[in-house]
Design a protein around this motif. Structure first.
Motif, PDB file in Angstrom:
ATOM      1  N   UNK A   1     -81.965  15.673  -5.242  1.00 24.81           N
ATOM      2  CA  UNK A   1     -80.529  16.258  -5.311  1.00 24.81           C
ATOM      3  C   UNK A   1     -80.228  17.396  -4.321  1.00 24.81           C
ATOM      4  N   UNK A   2     -81.341  17.699  -3.701  1.00 26.11           N
ATOM      5  CA  UNK A   2     -81.106  18.647  -2.703  1.00 26.11           C
ATOM      6  C   UNK A   2     -80.800  17.850  -1.500  1.00 26.11           C
ATOM      7  N   UNK A   3     -81.402  16.763  -1.166  1.00 23.24           N
ATOM      8  CA  UNK A   3     -81.359  16.032   0.082  1.00 23.24           C
ATOM      9  C   UNK A   3     -80.053  15.069  -0.022  1.00 23.24           C
ATOM     10  N   UNK A   4     -79.712  14.697  -1.069  1.00 17.44           N
ATOM     11  CA  UNK A   4     -78.478  13.805  -1.588  1.00 17.44           C
ATOM     12  C   UNK A   4     -77.602  14.602  -2.577  1.00 17.44           C
ATOM     13  N   UNK A   5     -76.884  15.390  -1.987  1.00 18.35           N
ATOM     14  CA  UNK A   5     -76.024  16.288  -2.952  1.00 18.35           C
ATOM     15  C   UNK A   5     -75.278  15.392  -3.843  1.00 18.35           C
ATOM     16  N   UNK A   6     -75.041  15.430  -5.225  1.00 15.77           N
ATOM     17  CA  UNK A   6     -74.173  14.840  -5.931  1.00 15.77           C
ATOM     18  C   UNK A   6     -72.884  15.052  -5.847  1.00 15.77           C
ATOM     19  N   UNK A   7     -71.840  14.005  -5.673  1.00 12.99           N
ATOM     20  CA  UNK A   7     -70.318  14.356  -5.560  1.00 12.99           C
ATOM     21  C   UNK A   7     -69.750  14.907  -6.776  1.00 12.99           C
ATOM     22  N   UNK A   8     -69.643  16.179  -6.731  1.00 12.68           N
ATOM     23  CA  UNK A   8     -69.435  17.012  -7.827  1.00 12.68           C
ATOM     24  C   UNK A   8     -68.010  16.843  -8.315  1.00 12.68           C
ATOM     25  N   UNK A   9     -68.116  16.806  -9.676  1.00 13.15           N
ATOM     26  CA  UNK A   9     -66.643  16.848 -10.396  1.00 13.15           C
ATOM     27  C   UNK A   9     -66.499  18.054 -11.142  1.00 13.15           C
ATOM     28  N   UNK A  10     -65.348  18.616 -11.159  1.00 12.43           N
ATOM     29  CA  UNK A  10     -64.971  19.907 -11.970  1.00 12.43           C
ATOM     30  C   UNK A  10     -64.865  19.617 -13.215  1.00 12.43           C
ATOM     31  N   UNK A  11     -64.802  20.533 -14.131  1.00 13.36           N
ATOM     32  CA  UNK A  11     -64.624  20.626 -15.554  1.00 13.36           C
ATOM     33  C   UNK A  11     -63.350  19.901 -15.835  1.00 13.36           C
ATOM     34  N   UNK A  12     -62.312  19.836 -14.866  1.00 14.94           N
ATOM     35  CA  UNK A  12     -60.975  19.617 -15.248  1.00 14.94           C
ATOM     36  C   UNK A  12     -60.615  17.809 -14.936  1.00 14.94           C
ATOM     37  N   UNK A  13     -61.718  17.498 -14.037  1.00 17.80           N
ATOM     38  CA  UNK A  13     -61.424  16.235 -13.504  1.00 17.80           C
ATOM     39  C   UNK A  13     -61.936  15.036 -14.699  1.00 17.80           C
ATOM     40  N   UNK A  14     -61.116  14.123 -14.813  1.00 16.09           N
ATOM     41  CA  UNK A  14     -61.157  13.006 -15.601  1.00 16.09           C
ATOM     42  C   UNK A  14     -61.136  11.856 -15.039  1.00 16.09           C
ATOM     43  N   UNK A  15     -61.978  10.571 -15.660  1.00 14.98           N
ATOM     44  CA  UNK A  15     -61.839   9.308 -15.223  1.00 14.98           C
ATOM     45  C   UNK A  15     -60.377   8.799 -15.176  1.00 14.98           C
ATOM     46  N   UNK A  16     -60.508   7.983 -14.254  1.00 14.22           N
ATOM     47  CA  UNK A  16     -59.341   7.108 -13.760  1.00 14.22           C
ATOM     48  C   UNK A  16     -59.626   5.733 -13.072  1.00 14.22           C
ATOM     49  N   UNK A  17     -59.448   4.664 -13.731  1.00 14.20           N
ATOM     50  CA  UNK A  17     -59.518   3.418 -13.385  1.00 14.20           C
ATOM     51  C   UNK A  17     -61.231   3.153 -13.164  1.00 14.20           C
ATOM     52  N   UNK A  18     -61.532   2.923 -11.889  1.00 13.75           N
ATOM     53  CA  UNK A  18     -63.016   2.592 -11.597  1.00 13.75           C
ATOM     54  C   UNK A  18     -63.679   3.856 -11.473  1.00 13.75           C
ATOM     55  N   UNK A  19     -62.963   5.067 -11.414  1.00 13.73           N
ATOM     56  CA  UNK A  19     -63.603   6.224 -11.157  1.00 13.73           C
ATOM     57  C   UNK A  19     -63.846   6.858 -12.554  1.00 13.73           C
ATOM     58  N   UNK A  20     -65.202   7.345 -12.660  1.00 11.54           N
ATOM     59  CA  UNK A  20     -65.812   8.036 -13.914  1.00 11.54           C
ATOM     60  C   UNK A  20     -66.244   9.351 -13.645  1.00 11.54           C
ATOM     61  N   UNK A  21     -66.713  10.127 -14.534  1.00  9.06           N
ATOM     62  CA  UNK A  21     -67.363  11.273 -14.314  1.00  9.06           C
ATOM     63  C   UNK A  21     -68.499  11.269 -15.353  1.00  9.06           C
ATOM     64  N   UNK A  22     -69.604  11.539 -14.913  1.00  9.60           N
ATOM     65  CA  UNK A  22     -70.898  11.457 -15.626  1.00  9.60           C
ATOM     66  C   UNK A  22     -71.338  12.854 -15.791  1.00  9.60           C
ATOM     67  N   UNK A  23     -72.315  12.991 -16.556  1.00 13.95           N
ATOM     68  CA  UNK A  23     -72.747  14.213 -17.036  1.00 13.95           C
ATOM     69  C   UNK A  23     -74.309  14.251 -16.464  1.00 13.95           C
ATOM     70  N   UNK A  24     -74.725  14.909 -15.740  1.00 17.59           N
ATOM     71  CA  UNK A  24     -76.239  14.951 -15.144  1.00 17.59           C
ATOM     72  C   UNK A  24     -77.141  15.940 -16.003  1.00 17.59           C
ATOM     73  N   UNK A  25     -78.371  15.469 -15.855  1.00 15.88           N
ATOM     74  CA  UNK A  25     -79.350  16.132 -16.863  1.00 15.88           C
ATOM     75  C   UNK A  25     -79.288  17.743 -16.508  1.00 15.88           C
ATOM     76  N   UNK A  26     -78.993  18.051 -15.247  1.00 19.69           N
ATOM     77  CA  UNK A  26     -79.017  19.382 -14.781  1.00 19.69           C
ATOM     78  C   UNK A  26     -77.702  20.174 -15.376  1.00 19.69           C
ATOM     79  N   UNK A  27     -76.954  19.308 -15.918  1.00 21.47           N
ATOM     80  CA  UNK A  27     -75.591  19.933 -16.661  1.00 21.47           C
ATOM     81  C   UNK A  27     -74.532  20.151 -15.892  1.00 21.47           C
ATOM     82  N   UNK A  28     -74.592  19.504 -14.489  1.00 22.32           N
ATOM     83  CA  UNK A  28     -73.427  19.339 -13.531  1.00 22.32           C
ATOM     84  C   UNK A  28     -72.667  17.965 -13.786  1.00 22.32           C
TER      85      UNK A  28
END
Length: 123
Positions: free
Chosen positions: A59-86
């Motif tokens: 994850x340091x070499x491949x930074x996750x495409x971060x979503x904020x707490x206010x971001x929500x799924x829309x169509x093909x786009x979803x937000x996942x919860x990572x094991x590190x809490x992000x």
């Protein structure tokens, strides 16, 4: 007049809320998803649907495409919860990442990395 301004503002806010988290840019691989800075987004073949297998050094070499707490799924786009809490954006269930060795918008130096496990994210 006030009602018209409020209606216009609500329409603008609703449109902004529904906007895709990434845009499409042309790279050497063709149409490719990029983040707000124009950096290429990638998928990782070892991820499960809606689950990231890229943790720690990965994850340091491949930074996750971060979503904020206010971001929500829309169509093909979803937000996942990572094991590190992000929270992380996913496209069609595939978590998305950038690559630290891409130096400029449109770079795709991570494509095919790790025997093809890393691929540019494409529509």
């Amino acid at each position: 007049m006030k009602l018209l301004m409020i209606t216009g503002l609500l329409t603008l806010v609703a449109t902004m809320a529904e906007a895709d988290p990434a845009t499409i840019a042309q790279t050497a691989k063709g149409a490719t998803y990029v983040d707000a800075a124009g950096m290429t987004l990638y998928t990782f073949a070892k991820d499960g649907p809606g689950t990231s297998a890229c943790e720690g050094t990965c994850a340091k070499n491949w930074p996750p495409f971060a979503a904020s707490a206010s971001d929500h799924a829309s169509g093909e786009w979803t937000v996942i919860q990572r094991s590190d809490g992000l929270r992380q954006w996913a496209y069609e269930g595939h978590p998305l990442y950038t690559w630290i060795k891409d130096a400029a918008p449109g770079d795709i130096t991570g494509d095919g990395f790790l025997d093809g496990a890393w691929q540019v994210a494409q529509p």
